[in-house]
Design an enzyme around this catalytic site. Structure first.
Site, PDB file in Angstrom:
ATOM      1  CG  ASP A   1      31.762  45.116  39.121  1.00  9.66           C
ATOM      2  OD1 ASP A   1      32.162  45.348  37.965  1.00  9.66           O
ATOM      3  OD2 ASP A   1      32.010  44.054  39.717  1.00  9.66           O
TER       4      ASP A   1
ATOM      5  CG  HIS B   1      40.254  45.065  36.852  1.00  9.55           C
ATOM      6  ND1 HIS B   1      40.636  43.763  36.657  1.00  9.55           N
ATOM      7  CD2 HIS B   1      38.881  45.045  36.884  1.00  9.55           C
ATOM      8  CE1 HIS B   1      39.567  42.990  36.588  1.00  9.55           C
ATOM      9  NE2 HIS B   1      38.485  43.741  36.717  1.00  9.55           N
TER      10      HIS B   1
END
Ligand code: HEM
Length: 499
Positions: free
Chosen positions: A221, A359
């Site tokens: 991330d 996403h």
């Protein structure tokens, strides 16, 4: 509650026009988490209510010297690097692996400005003014009732009024706990004359070892965040850097720049979301559904990895599937000159390389929509993980037994155009991007998309048959709270809020 007689709130502050040069970035005036991200291995979000406005202002003046600005974070990062070099080159000194450093920032909700009698109308963001609790139904968080009777399935503290959050970061729990203690002393939280009370405090921790930069589903991330013009001097190849005003109020690019009052300049809106992740259930789904990806030379594990990457838009390593669609490439993932250099331009109307719903494509559609429309909705993400690693029992039973997930935090100059737009108009929208001409419906963002059970599906999961649909049999990210805040500049804090 304070037992003292109430003191009348100060008169509303009179506005005057911004005086700063809107192209200049004053690193000493901006809270550090916004542009730099406070360095952290662990982070506590301390949500509070103001119980004594006048004493709060007085105590806030004592907190301000603890707040790390962007300039301070630059110095801290240099200290961290120097320390790491020393640990590496002088093993004989037997130093602990991390230098003890804490970071403090503060942000206030609209309710706080009401409480302390400051007119914040020129912040001019309906989402901020209404607060996230009232917004939860529009975000499509699960709950009961509708309209004014809607109550989200949130943790109890987030259903109470929250006036602000103090963010405390550090290298380890003792560093952070000591700083929280110092802050509680400043506001006399446990004493006879407290100016704030604790609503709830939530601790986040980066994951252990090699997983340290990975969120709980396992994906790296924090790879793609916008470069900010005037701050990021040497941006890596990738999406166009954004004008500072997309993140900071009162700068070029802030749609309401000319309206802002001086104390709002250099501030930024902070969105916090308490997002629980059902990791064993997600892993089980990916494994079970991987049987639908039959490709020559792909074993079951590789098929599962490919399917997971198509849900996210990146491999677990962080490598983007738009560049490396069928095999992971950890070297590419590690290379900042390449890991963000893609635009979906090779496949405007197809989803062979990367599904529309994935996403990453949903939250940053790049060439799928005109450049100015992308730029209007960029955010700077600063989240951290919470909760323990998945246990053996959870793995075996494929069931979550311990709360874990992401303490999602992001900064922007407009919540309505930033977080809220991305969540409601892109991730929750089964027909985004609008211009695509494929016959199939793209479907929901599998990671954060919220919608009816009938909407919970996507096309494009299978690179060989993009029109095939995959139904999601669970909701793997469950919102359980949150609030909208404003993170003021140091001058704004000193001259107006604490004045
Ligand atoms: C538990 C919830 C979430 C998980 C597990 C998650 C995970 C990820 C991962 C793995 C990436 C790719 C790596 C990167 O570019 O940093 C990413 C990117 C991103 N996410 Fe999330 N995320 C979550 C929630 C959200 C929310 C709530 C939003 C905003 C509404 C959001 C917006 C973004 C954006 C804007 C990007 C960058 C896309 C790009 O520029 O390529 N995420 N997320």
């Amino acid at each position: 509650m304070s037992t003292q007689a109430p003191i009348p709130a100060p008169a509303p502050v009179t506005p005057s026009p911004p005086s700063k040069n809107p192209t200049e970035i004053d690193l000493g005036n901006i809270q550090g988490d916004i542009l730099s991200g406070l360095p952290k291995k662990t982070e506590t979000f301390y949500f509070f209510q103001i119980i004594h406005p006048v004493h709060f202002k007085r105590d806030l003046r004592q907190l301000i010297p603890l707040i790390k600005t962007v300039a301070d974070v630059g110095k801290d990062r240099k200290k961290i690097q120097d320390y790491k070099d020393r640990v590496k080159h002088h093993p004989e000194e037997n130093l602990p692996p991390l230098i003890h450093l804490a970071g403090v920032n503060i942000a206030l909700s609209h309710l706080a400005f009401e409480e302390i009698g400051i007119d914040d109308s020129k912040l001019d963001d309906p989402a901020f003014t209404n607060g996230q609790l009232k917004d939860s139904e529009s975000l499509k968080d699960k709950g009961t009732g509708t309209g004014p009777t809607f109550v989200p399935d949130w943790e109890e503290p987030f259903k109470k009024p929250i006036h602000g959050v103090i963010i405390v970061t550090g290298d380890c729990h003792p560093t952070v706990d000591k700083t929280v203690q110092q802050i509680e002393n400043i506001f006399d939280v446990n004493g006879s004359s407290p100016s704030i009370s604790l609503v709830t405090s939530i601790r986040g921790d980066v994951r252990p070892g090699d997983l340290s930069a990975h969120e709980h589903f396992g994906y790296l991330d924090g790879v793609s965040n916008p470069a900010v013009i005037g701050f990021d001097k040497d941006p890596a190849p990738g999406p166009k850097p954004v004008p500072a005003g997309k993140i900071l109020l009162g700068h070029d690019g802030d749609a309401n720049r000319d309206k802002r009052e001086p104390w709002m300049v250099d501030g930024s809106f902070l969105v916090f979301r308490y997002l629980f992740q059902k990791v064993p259930e997600f892993d089980d789904f990916v494994e079970r559904s991987s049987g639908r990806l039959v490709r020559p030379g792909l074993d079951k594990k590789e098929a599962a990895d490919l399917l997971g990457a198509r849900l996210v838009g990146r491999w677990k390593s962080g490598a983007p599937i738009d560049i490396t669609p069928f095999h992971d490439n950890p070297h590419l993932a590690e290379n900042p000159q390449r890991n963000n250099d893609f635009s979906f331009s090779a496949e405007i109307n197809v989803q062979k390389l990367c599904p529309f719903a994935s996403h990453v494509r949903r939250t940053m559609p790049r060439d799928d929509i005109p450049e100015d429309q992308v730029e209007a909705h960029r955010i700077l993400r600063r989240g951290i993980q919470f909760g323990p690693e998945v246990t053996k029992q959870e793995k075996r039973t494929k069931t979550t037994m311990h709360g874990r997930g992401l303490l999602f935090a992001c900064y922007q100059s407009s919540i309505s155009d930033g977080f809220r737009f991305i969540q409601t108009r892109w991730s929750n929208n089964v027909r985004f991007p609008p211009g695509e001409t494929t016959p199939e419906t793209p479907g929901l963002d599998p990671i954060i998309g919220q919608g009816t059970p009938a909407d919970r599906k996507m096309s494009g999961f299978n690179p060989d048959k993009p029109s095939d649909e995959l139904a999601f049999d669970d909701l793997w990210v469950v919102p359980r709270g949150g609030e909208y805040f404003f993170s003021p500049s140091i001058e704004g804090l000193k001259d107006i809020i604490a004045a």
